[in-house]
Motif scaffolding. Structure first.
Motif, PDB file in Angstrom:
ATOM      1  N   ARG A 147     -40.839  -7.222  16.326  1.00 43.77           N
ATOM      2  CA  ARG A 147     -40.501  -7.592  17.842  1.00 43.77           C
ATOM      3  C   ARG A 147     -41.128  -8.601  18.373  1.00 43.77           C
ATOM      4  N   ASP A 148     -42.583  -8.580  18.293  1.00 45.62           N
ATOM      5  CA  ASP A 148     -43.373  -9.315  18.958  1.00 45.62           C
ATOM      6  C   ASP A 148     -43.651 -10.683  18.406  1.00 45.62           C
ATOM      7  N   GLY A 149     -42.816 -11.034  17.105  1.00 45.06           N
ATOM      8  CA  GLY A 149     -42.910 -12.320  16.628  1.00 45.06           C
ATOM      9  C   GLY A 149     -44.033 -12.490  15.494  1.00 45.06           C
ATOM     10  N   SER A 150     -44.883 -11.632  15.319  1.00 44.42           N
ATOM     11  CA  SER A 150     -45.944 -11.643  14.242  1.00 44.42           C
ATOM     12  C   SER A 150     -45.260 -11.757  13.129  1.00 44.42           C
ATOM     13  N   LEU A 151     -44.307 -11.367  12.896  1.00 45.79           N
ATOM     14  CA  LEU A 151     -43.287 -11.329  11.468  1.00 45.79           C
ATOM     15  C   LEU A 151     -42.058 -11.980  11.703  1.00 45.79           C
ATOM     16  N   ASP A 152     -41.662 -12.741  10.989  1.00 48.30           N
ATOM     17  CA  ASP A 152     -40.557 -13.518  11.173  1.00 48.30           C
ATOM     18  C   ASP A 152     -39.258 -12.592  10.552  1.00 48.30           C
ATOM     19  N   LEU A 153     -39.550 -12.269   9.373  1.00 42.13           N
ATOM     20  CA  LEU A 153     -38.532 -11.381   8.578  1.00 42.13           C
ATOM     21  C   LEU A 153     -39.105 -10.289   7.906  1.00 42.13           C
ATOM     22  N   VAL A 154     -38.559  -9.095   7.833  1.00 39.97           N
ATOM     23  CA  VAL A 154     -38.838  -7.919   7.003  1.00 39.97           C
ATOM     24  C   VAL A 154     -37.681  -7.860   6.050  1.00 39.97           C
ATOM     25  N   ILE A 155     -38.255  -7.793   4.704  1.00 42.08           N
ATOM     26  CA  ILE A 155     -37.097  -7.655   3.518  1.00 42.08           C
ATOM     27  C   ILE A 155     -37.327  -6.124   3.074  1.00 42.08           C
ATOM     28  N   CYS A 156     -36.473  -5.314   2.932  1.00 44.46           N
ATOM     29  CA  CYS A 156     -36.479  -3.849   2.589  1.00 44.46           C
ATOM     30  C   CYS A 156     -35.303  -3.595   1.741  1.00 44.46           C
ATOM     31  N   PHE A 157     -35.512  -2.163   1.280  1.00 44.17           N
ATOM     32  CA  PHE A 157     -34.386  -1.582   0.394  1.00 44.17           C
ATOM     33  C   PHE A 157     -33.466  -0.897   1.443  1.00 44.17           C
ATOM     34  N   ASP A 167     -32.276  -2.466  17.609  1.00 46.29           N
ATOM     35  CA  ASP A 167     -32.306  -3.698  18.086  1.00 46.29           C
ATOM     36  C   ASP A 167     -32.719  -4.727  16.995  1.00 46.29           C
ATOM     37  N   PHE A 168     -32.493  -4.266  15.737  1.00 45.09           N
ATOM     38  CA  PHE A 168     -32.625  -5.017  14.834  1.00 45.09           C
ATOM     39  C   PHE A 168     -31.285  -5.705  14.028  1.00 45.09           C
ATOM     40  N   LYS A 169     -31.141  -6.935  13.516  1.00 48.08           N
ATOM     41  CA  LYS A 169     -30.201  -7.151  12.933  1.00 48.08           C
ATOM     42  C   LYS A 169     -30.263  -7.087  11.108  1.00 48.08           C
ATOM     43  N   SER A 170     -29.305  -6.895  10.395  1.00 45.33           N
ATOM     44  CA  SER A 170     -29.489  -6.568   9.036  1.00 45.33           C
ATOM     45  C   SER A 170     -28.349  -7.561   8.293  1.00 45.33           C
ATOM     46  N   GLN A 171     -28.785  -8.068   6.980  1.00 45.19           N
ATOM     47  CA  GLN A 171     -28.005  -8.550   6.204  1.00 45.19           C
ATOM     48  C   GLN A 171     -28.256  -8.206   4.688  1.00 45.19           C
ATOM     49  N   VAL A 172     -27.178  -8.086   4.069  1.00 45.31           N
ATOM     50  CA  VAL A 172     -27.656  -7.517   2.479  1.00 45.31           C
ATOM     51  C   VAL A 172     -27.707  -8.828   1.831  1.00 45.31           C
ATOM     52  N   LEU A 173     -28.681  -8.849   1.082  1.00 45.85           N
ATOM     53  CA  LEU A 173     -29.070  -9.944   0.129  1.00 45.85           C
ATOM     54  C   LEU A 173     -28.785  -9.778  -1.175  1.00 45.85           C
ATOM     55  N   GLY A 277     -27.273   2.979  -7.145  1.00 46.03           N
ATOM     56  CA  GLY A 277     -28.121   1.822  -7.112  1.00 46.03           C
ATOM     57  C   GLY A 277     -28.507   1.214  -5.677  1.00 46.03           C
ATOM     58  N   PHE A 278     -29.074   0.336  -5.161  1.00 42.52           N
ATOM     59  CA  PHE A 278     -29.388   0.006  -4.143  1.00 42.52           C
ATOM     60  C   PHE A 278     -29.363  -1.437  -3.605  1.00 42.52           C
ATOM     61  N   THR A 279     -29.689  -1.721  -2.331  1.00 35.88           N
ATOM     62  CA  THR A 279     -29.441  -3.016  -1.865  1.00 35.88           C
ATOM     63  C   THR A 279     -30.779  -3.542  -1.389  1.00 35.88           C
ATOM     64  N   LEU A 280     -31.111  -5.071  -1.435  1.00 39.76           N
ATOM     65  CA  LEU A 280     -32.161  -5.500  -0.647  1.00 39.76           C
ATOM     66  C   LEU A 280     -31.561  -5.983   0.620  1.00 39.76           C
ATOM     67  N   ASN A 281     -32.118  -5.770   1.486  1.00 35.75           N
ATOM     68  CA  ASN A 281     -31.714  -6.138   2.925  1.00 35.75           C
ATOM     69  C   ASN A 281     -32.829  -7.206   3.783  1.00 35.75           C
ATOM     70  N   MET A 282     -32.290  -8.108   4.346  1.00 34.67           N
ATOM     71  CA  MET A 282     -32.952  -8.837   5.191  1.00 34.67           C
ATOM     72  C   MET A 282     -32.971  -8.494   6.650  1.00 34.67           C
TER      73      MET A 282
END
Length: 311
Positions: A147-157, A167-173, A277-282
């Motif tokens: 939120r504060d911009g210290s990180l640009d992206l989080v990639i998670c499962f 308040d986060f947007k997400s996209q499956v990679l 299975g699982f996904t990797l999300n941005m």
């Protein structure tokens, strides 16, 4: 909505004439500055006076003197024209060729093996001054830093391995599933492990991100089963070394198995039926959504996935 229908007849030229007359106090000067005839300036002033129901400017010996209403209007009309110019220009576009930039990405080891190398090669081939700092994914998504911009992206499962944030947007990679990997000398006879055979073997557990639970043991617990874990590794590569020369099992994402588990040393078979299975999300903050640098980075991640046939 407009307070009066009279205002609907105004156009940009009328507002430009208003500003010019206010600043120059001369119809002749305005005519020359705007490259229009004096009759056009007079016509615009007539429209302005009708629309705002005020004389706006009084002709005196020293020039066009603004009325009180014109004085109060000046700053607002100036802002209107500035806003129109901003709308025309659009937001500033990030250009990675013009300025060095550092991006901070929080991601599991899976991303570092599968996507990050291609991402960095693309930056290198294009001779872009881009630095990527990686941060290890912990149990929870670092929401405050995103939120504060210290990180640009989080990639998670996913799905549902981490607490969601509206308040986060997400996209499956990437979509992937799990396979069982073992030393060639410990190859089982069956092409797919039964659930019973799976839990009877001893396991090495790779921890690509810090978590109290994982997708395998969570699924086993729902089936009222538990496996025996003999070691926990900090990386996929270390886990593969741990099973070499043993009958231990390592459950890996299929894409990681193809990438790291050399077929001269390891074999693999299908995991028990039902293991999901699982996904990797941005994920990124809505605050960063309009930021052109953040948008560019997300596009580059998607490009790296597409180039490798991952998405």
């Amino acid at each position: 909505m407009l307070n009066s229908n009279l205002l609907r007849k105004l156009d940009m030229q009328d507002l430009m004439v208003f500003i010019a007359v206010y600043q120059q106090s001369s119809v002749t000067g305005v005519s020359e500055a705007l490259f229009v005839s004096q009759s056009t300036v007079s016509y615009c002033l007539k429209k302005l006076r009708t629309s705002f129901e005020d004389d706006l400017f009084i002709n005196t010996r020293t020039g066009m003197r603004p009325t009180h209403k014109a004085c109060t209007m000046y700053a607002h009309v100036l802002k209107i024209l500035e806003s129109i110019n901003l709308c025309h220009a659009g937001p500033a576009t990030f250009d990675p060729t013009r300025q060095a930039v550092t991006f901070n990405i929080c991601a599991p080891e899976y991303f570092e093996h599968l996507i990050l190398p291609r991402l960095l090669k693309n930056f290198d081939f294009a001779d872009l001054p881009v630095i990527v700092n990686m941060h290890k994914l912990e149990t929870d998504i670092p929401a405050d830093e995103l939120r504060d911009g210290s990180l640009d992206l989080v990639i998670c499962f996913g799905p549902n391995f981490h607490r969601s944030h509206p308040d986060f947007k997400s996209q499956v990679l990437v979509e992937d599933d799990l396979v069982c990997v073992f030393d060639k000398r410990a190859t089982p006879l069956e092409p797919r492990f039964s659930l019973q055979a799976f839990v009877e073997r001893r396991h090495v557990f790779p921890t690509p991100w810090t978590s109290t639970t994982n997708m395998v043991d969570g699924w086993l617990a729902r089936q009222a089963y538990k496996r025996q874990i003999v070691a926990r590794a900090n990386s996929y590569s270390a886990a593969l070394k741990m099973i070499t020369g043993t009958d231990f099992i390592l459950t890996l994402p299929r894409r990681i198995q193809k990438l790291l588990a050399k077929d001269t040393i390891f074999n693999h078979c299908e995991a028990p039926n039902g293991l999901p299975g699982f996904t990797l999300n941005m994920q990124w903050s809505q605050n960063s959504d309009p930021d052109s640098a953040n948008t560019w980075l997300r596009d580059q991640v998607l490009k790296a996935c597409a180039e490798q046939g991952l998405s």
